[in-house]
Motif scaffolding. Structure first.
Motif, mmCIF file in Angstrom:
data_model
loop_
_atom_site.group_PDB
_atom_site.id
_atom_site.type_symbol
_atom_site.label_atom_id
_atom_site.label_comp_id
_atom_site.label_asym_id
_atom_site.label_seq_id
_atom_site.Cartn_x
_atom_site.Cartn_y
_atom_site.Cartn_z
ATOM 1 N N GLU A 1 0.555 -1.141 0.071
ATOM 2 C CA GLU A 1 -0.081 0.097 -0.035
ATOM 3 C C GLU A 1 1.054 1.144 -0.035
ATOM 4 O O GLU A 1 0.606 2.165 -0.570
ATOM 5 N N GLN A 2 2.042 1.207 0.629
ATOM 6 C CA GLN A 2 2.920 2.420 0.593
ATOM 7 C C GLN A 2 3.404 2.597 -0.829
ATOM 8 O O GLN A 2 3.681 3.546 -1.123
ATOM 9 N N ARG A 3 3.908 1.532 -1.256
ATOM 10 C CA ARG A 3 4.654 1.538 -2.625
ATOM 11 C C ARG A 3 3.384 1.941 -3.626
ATOM 12 O O ARG A 3 3.827 2.807 -4.246
ATOM 13 N N ALA A 4 2.348 1.599 -3.652
ATOM 14 C CA ALA A 4 1.109 1.934 -4.497
ATOM 15 C C ALA A 4 1.217 3.536 -4.263
ATOM 16 O O ALA A 4 0.908 4.477 -5.276
ATOM 17 N N MET A 5 0.979 4.183 -2.816
ATOM 18 C CA MET A 5 0.738 5.494 -2.835
ATOM 19 C C MET A 5 1.875 6.351 -3.401
ATOM 20 O O MET A 5 1.853 7.324 -3.862
ATOM 21 N N ASP A 6 3.416 5.706 -3.155
ATOM 22 C CA ASP A 6 4.523 6.580 -3.576
ATOM 23 C C ASP A 6 4.290 6.723 -5.153
ATOM 24 O O ASP A 6 4.605 7.694 -5.691
ATOM 25 N N GLN A 7 3.763 5.417 -5.630
ATOM 26 C CA GLN A 7 3.851 5.609 -7.193
ATOM 27 C C GLN A 7 2.828 6.741 -7.637
ATOM 28 O O GLN A 7 2.952 7.408 -8.754
ATOM 29 N N LYS A 8 1.578 6.557 -6.891
ATOM 30 C CA LYS A 8 0.335 7.656 -7.007
ATOM 31 C C LYS A 8 0.980 9.145 -6.959
ATOM 32 O O LYS A 8 0.879 9.729 -7.763
ATOM 33 N N ILE A 9 1.893 9.319 -6.141
ATOM 34 C CA ILE A 9 2.299 10.517 -5.708
ATOM 35 C C ILE A 9 3.155 11.061 -6.983
ATOM 36 O O ILE A 9 3.195 12.177 -7.431
ATOM 37 N N VAL A 10 4.177 10.114 -7.341
ATOM 38 C CA VAL A 10 5.206 10.370 -8.527
ATOM 39 C C VAL A 10 4.474 10.677 -9.614
ATOM 40 O O VAL A 10 4.886 11.678 -10.449
ATOM 41 N N LEU A 11 3.542 9.888 -10.005
ATOM 42 C CA LEU A 11 2.455 10.040 -11.161
ATOM 43 C C LEU A 11 1.873 11.457 -11.238
ATOM 44 O O LEU A 11 1.907 12.193 -12.231
ATOM 45 N N GLU A 12 1.114 11.621 -10.110
ATOM 46 C CA GLU A 12 0.297 12.916 -9.982
ATOM 47 C C GLU A 12 1.438 14.072 -10.185
ATOM 48 O O GLU A 12 1.086 15.097 -10.791
ATOM 49 N N LEU A 13 2.590 14.008 -9.433
ATOM 50 C CA LEU A 13 3.534 15.365 -9.611
ATOM 51 C C LEU A 13 4.209 15.359 -10.797
ATOM 52 O O LEU A 13 4.268 16.492 -11.568
#
Length: 225
Positions: free
Chosen positions: A160-172
Protein backbone atom coordinates in the motif's frame (compact mmCIF):
# COMPACT_ATOMS: atom_id res chain seq x y z
CA UNK A 1 -28.90 86.57 -60.27
CA UNK A 2 -26.10 88.19 -58.35
CA UNK A 3 -27.70 87.11 -55.11
CA UNK A 4 -28.02 83.57 -56.45
CA UNK A 5 -24.31 83.49 -57.37
CA UNK A 6 -23.39 84.64 -53.88
CA UNK A 7 -25.62 82.05 -52.31
CA UNK A 8 -24.12 79.30 -54.43
CA UNK A 9 -20.60 80.54 -53.71
CA UNK A 10 -21.35 80.66 -50.00
CA UNK A 11 -22.61 77.09 -50.13
CA UNK A 12 -19.50 75.91 -51.95
CA UNK A 13 -17.33 77.71 -49.44
CA UNK A 14 -19.18 76.11 -46.57
CA UNK A 15 -18.70 72.66 -48.10
CA UNK A 16 -14.98 73.27 -48.56
CA UNK A 17 -14.66 74.58 -45.04
CA UNK A 18 -16.59 71.61 -43.74
CA UNK A 19 -14.43 69.19 -45.70
CA UNK A 20 -11.31 70.94 -44.54
CA UNK A 21 -12.43 70.71 -40.95
CA UNK A 22 -13.22 67.00 -41.30
CA UNK A 23 -9.88 66.33 -42.93
CA UNK A 24 -8.16 68.28 -40.18
CA UNK A 25 -9.84 66.22 -37.46
CA UNK A 26 -9.03 62.99 -39.29
CA UNK A 27 -5.39 63.96 -39.65
CA UNK A 28 -5.24 64.92 -36.00
CA UNK A 29 -6.74 61.60 -34.98
CA UNK A 30 -4.36 59.73 -37.27
CA UNK A 31 -1.27 61.54 -36.06
CA UNK A 32 -2.49 61.32 -32.47
CA UNK A 33 -2.90 57.55 -32.83
CA UNK A 34 0.56 57.24 -34.35
CA UNK A 35 2.03 59.25 -31.47
CA UNK A 36 0.32 57.00 -28.92
CA UNK A 37 1.65 53.93 -30.73
CA UNK A 38 5.16 55.39 -30.68
CA UNK A 39 4.90 56.16 -26.95
CA UNK A 40 3.57 52.66 -26.27
CA UNK A 41 6.38 51.15 -28.34
CA UNK A 42 8.95 53.14 -26.37
CA UNK A 43 7.42 51.96 -23.11
CA UNK A 44 7.56 48.36 -24.28
CA UNK A 45 11.19 48.71 -25.34
CA UNK A 46 12.16 50.24 -22.01
CA UNK A 47 10.29 47.53 -20.07
CA UNK A 48 11.95 44.83 -22.20
CA UNK A 49 15.35 46.33 -21.44
CA UNK A 50 14.46 46.53 -17.73
CA UNK A 51 13.38 42.87 -17.59
CA UNK A 52 16.34 41.68 -19.68
CA UNK A 53 18.82 43.53 -17.45
CA UNK A 54 17.23 42.06 -14.33
CA UNK A 55 17.35 38.55 -15.83
CA UNK A 56 21.01 38.92 -16.80
CA UNK A 57 21.80 39.98 -13.24
CA UNK A 58 19.87 37.04 -11.73
CA UNK A 59 21.46 34.50 -14.07
CA UNK A 60 24.85 35.27 -12.53
CA UNK A 61 23.60 33.65 -9.31
CA UNK A 62 23.04 30.30 -11.08
CA UNK A 63 25.68 27.56 -11.51
CA UNK A 64 28.01 28.26 -14.44
CA UNK A 65 26.78 25.20 -16.33
CA UNK A 66 23.30 26.71 -16.55
CA UNK A 67 24.56 30.22 -17.21
CA UNK A 68 26.09 28.93 -20.44
CA UNK A 69 22.74 27.48 -21.58
CA UNK A 70 20.83 30.70 -20.88
CA UNK A 71 22.00 32.70 -23.88
CA UNK A 72 21.22 36.36 -24.57
CA UNK A 73 18.59 35.27 -27.09
CA UNK A 74 16.87 32.97 -24.59
CA UNK A 75 16.81 35.69 -21.93
CA UNK A 76 15.60 38.27 -24.45
CA UNK A 77 12.77 35.96 -25.56
CA UNK A 78 11.88 35.31 -21.93
CA UNK A 79 11.79 39.06 -21.24
CA UNK A 80 9.47 39.54 -24.25
CA UNK A 81 7.10 36.87 -22.91
CA UNK A 82 7.01 38.68 -19.56
CA UNK A 83 6.25 42.13 -20.96
CA UNK A 84 2.54 42.47 -20.20
CA UNK A 85 2.62 40.67 -16.86
CA UNK A 86 0.32 37.81 -17.93
CA UNK A 87 3.02 35.14 -17.60
CA UNK A 88 3.71 36.25 -14.03
CA UNK A 89 0.04 35.61 -13.24
CA UNK A 90 0.16 32.23 -14.98
CA UNK A 91 3.26 31.17 -13.05
CA UNK A 92 1.72 32.31 -9.77
CA UNK A 93 -1.41 30.29 -10.53
CA UNK A 94 0.61 27.20 -11.45
CA UNK A 95 2.66 27.42 -8.26
CA UNK A 96 -0.48 27.73 -6.15
CA UNK A 97 -1.97 24.65 -7.84
CA UNK A 98 1.32 22.79 -7.29
CA UNK A 99 1.37 23.66 -3.58
CA UNK A 100 -2.26 22.56 -3.16
CA UNK A 101 -1.50 19.29 -4.97
CA UNK A 102 1.60 18.61 -2.87
CA UNK A 103 -0.34 19.35 0.32
CA UNK A 104 -3.17 17.02 -0.72
CA UNK A 105 -0.77 14.19 -1.59
CA UNK A 106 1.16 14.68 1.65
CA UNK A 107 -2.08 14.46 3.65
CA UNK A 108 -3.11 11.31 1.78
CA UNK A 109 0.20 9.65 2.61
CA UNK A 110 -0.05 10.80 6.21
CA UNK A 111 -3.54 9.31 6.51
CA UNK A 112 -2.28 6.01 5.11
CA UNK A 113 0.60 5.96 7.60
CA UNK A 114 -1.84 6.58 10.46
CA UNK A 115 -4.06 3.76 9.22
CA UNK A 116 -1.06 1.42 9.20
CA UNK A 117 -0.05 2.50 12.70
CA UNK A 118 -3.57 1.78 13.99
CA UNK A 119 -3.57 -1.57 12.17
CA UNK A 120 -0.28 -2.63 13.77
CA UNK A 121 -1.44 -1.57 17.24
CA UNK A 122 -4.70 -3.50 16.87
CA UNK A 123 -2.84 -6.58 15.66
CA UNK A 124 -0.39 -6.47 18.59
CA UNK A 125 -3.22 -6.13 21.08
CA UNK A 126 -5.10 -9.00 19.42
CA UNK A 127 -2.00 -11.23 19.59
CA UNK A 128 -1.30 -10.37 23.23
CA UNK A 129 -4.87 -11.14 24.27
CA UNK A 130 -4.81 -14.43 22.37
CA UNK A 131 -1.52 -15.48 24.00
CA UNK A 132 -2.83 -14.64 27.46
CA UNK A 133 -5.90 -16.80 26.88
CA UNK A 134 -3.92 -19.64 25.27
CA UNK A 135 -2.95 -22.80 27.07
CA UNK A 136 0.81 -23.20 27.44
CA UNK A 137 1.10 -26.33 25.30
CA UNK A 138 -0.73 -24.58 22.42
CA UNK A 139 1.36 -21.40 22.61
CA UNK A 140 4.06 -22.41 20.02
CA UNK A 141 1.39 -23.19 17.44
CA UNK A 142 -0.42 -19.90 18.18
CA UNK A 143 2.79 -17.86 17.95
CA UNK A 144 3.66 -19.43 14.59
CA UNK A 145 0.22 -18.55 13.26
CA UNK A 146 0.51 -15.02 14.60
CA UNK A 147 3.91 -14.60 12.96
CA UNK A 148 2.43 -15.59 9.59
CA UNK A 149 -0.41 -13.13 10.12
CA UNK A 150 2.04 -10.37 11.08
CA UNK A 151 4.15 -11.00 7.97
CA UNK A 152 1.04 -10.90 5.79
CA UNK A 153 -0.03 -7.59 7.31
CA UNK A 154 3.47 -6.10 6.90
CA UNK A 155 3.49 -7.22 3.27
CA UNK A 156 0.12 -5.52 2.73
CA UNK A 157 1.41 -2.34 4.37
CA UNK A 158 4.52 -2.28 2.15
CA UNK A 159 2.40 -2.77 -0.97
CA UNK A 160 0.00 0.00 0.00
CA UNK A 161 2.90 2.36 0.73
CA UNK A 162 4.53 1.51 -2.60
CA UNK A 163 1.23 2.11 -4.44
CA UNK A 164 0.80 5.45 -2.67
CA UNK A 165 4.34 6.54 -3.53
CA UNK A 166 3.79 5.59 -7.18
CA UNK A 167 0.55 7.58 -7.19
CA UNK A 168 2.35 10.62 -5.77
CA UNK A 169 5.14 10.42 -8.36
CA UNK A 170 2.66 10.03 -11.24
CA UNK A 171 0.51 12.91 -10.01
CA UNK A 172 3.52 15.22 -9.60
CA UNK A 173 4.83 14.21 -13.05
CA UNK A 174 1.40 15.02 -14.49
CA UNK A 175 1.44 18.44 -12.84
CA UNK A 176 4.91 19.15 -14.22
CA UNK A 177 3.74 18.22 -17.73
CA UNK A 178 0.71 20.50 -17.29
CA UNK A 179 2.99 23.36 -16.24
CA UNK A 180 5.33 22.77 -19.18
CA UNK A 181 2.45 22.68 -21.66
CA UNK A 182 0.78 25.80 -20.21
CA UNK A 183 4.00 27.85 -20.27
CA UNK A 184 4.86 26.63 -23.76
CA UNK A 185 1.43 27.77 -25.01
CA UNK A 186 2.02 31.11 -23.28
CA UNK A 187 5.18 31.52 -25.38
CA UNK A 188 7.67 31.30 -22.51
CA UNK A 189 11.15 30.50 -23.83
CA UNK A 190 12.64 27.16 -22.74
CA UNK A 191 9.37 25.43 -21.86
CA UNK A 192 8.01 22.32 -23.55
CA UNK A 193 6.88 18.90 -22.33
CA UNK A 194 9.94 16.81 -21.47
CA UNK A 195 11.18 14.33 -18.86
CA UNK A 196 14.88 14.95 -19.58
CA UNK A 197 16.49 15.65 -16.17
CA UNK A 198 18.80 18.37 -17.52
CA UNK A 199 15.94 20.13 -19.30
CA UNK A 200 13.77 19.87 -16.19
CA UNK A 201 16.51 21.47 -14.10
CA UNK A 202 16.86 24.25 -16.67
CA UNK A 203 13.11 24.87 -16.59
CA UNK A 204 13.19 24.95 -12.79
CA UNK A 205 15.90 27.60 -12.99
CA UNK A 206 13.79 29.62 -15.44
CA UNK A 207 10.82 29.42 -13.08
CA UNK A 208 13.07 30.56 -10.25
CA UNK A 209 14.17 33.57 -12.33
CA UNK A 210 10.52 34.50 -12.98
CA UNK A 211 9.69 34.08 -9.29
CA UNK A 212 12.60 36.33 -8.25
CA UNK A 213 11.52 38.97 -10.76
CA UNK A 214 8.08 38.78 -9.19
CA UNK A 215 9.56 39.32 -5.74
CA UNK A 216 11.31 42.42 -7.06
CA UNK A 217 7.98 43.78 -8.28
CA UNK A 218 8.91 43.45 -11.95
CA UNK A 219 5.58 41.83 -12.83
CA UNK A 220 3.85 45.23 -13.05
CA UNK A 221 3.96 46.82 -16.53
CA UNK A 222 5.36 50.34 -16.68
CA UNK A 223 2.74 53.11 -16.70
CA UNK A 224 5.07 55.92 -17.69
CA UNK A 225 8.35 56.54 -19.41
Amino acid sequence: MGGMHRTRADAEGARVASAGGWLGVTAMERYGGAFEEAVDGARQQERHYQLLSALQSLVKELPSSFQQRLSYTTLSDLALALLDGTVFEIVQGLLEIQHLTEKSLYNQRLRLQNEHRVLRQALRQKHQEAQQACRPHNLPVLQAAQQRELEAVEHRIREEQRAMDQKIVLELDRKVADQQSTLEKAGVAGFYVTTNPQELTLQMNLLELIRKLQQRGCQKPMTHL
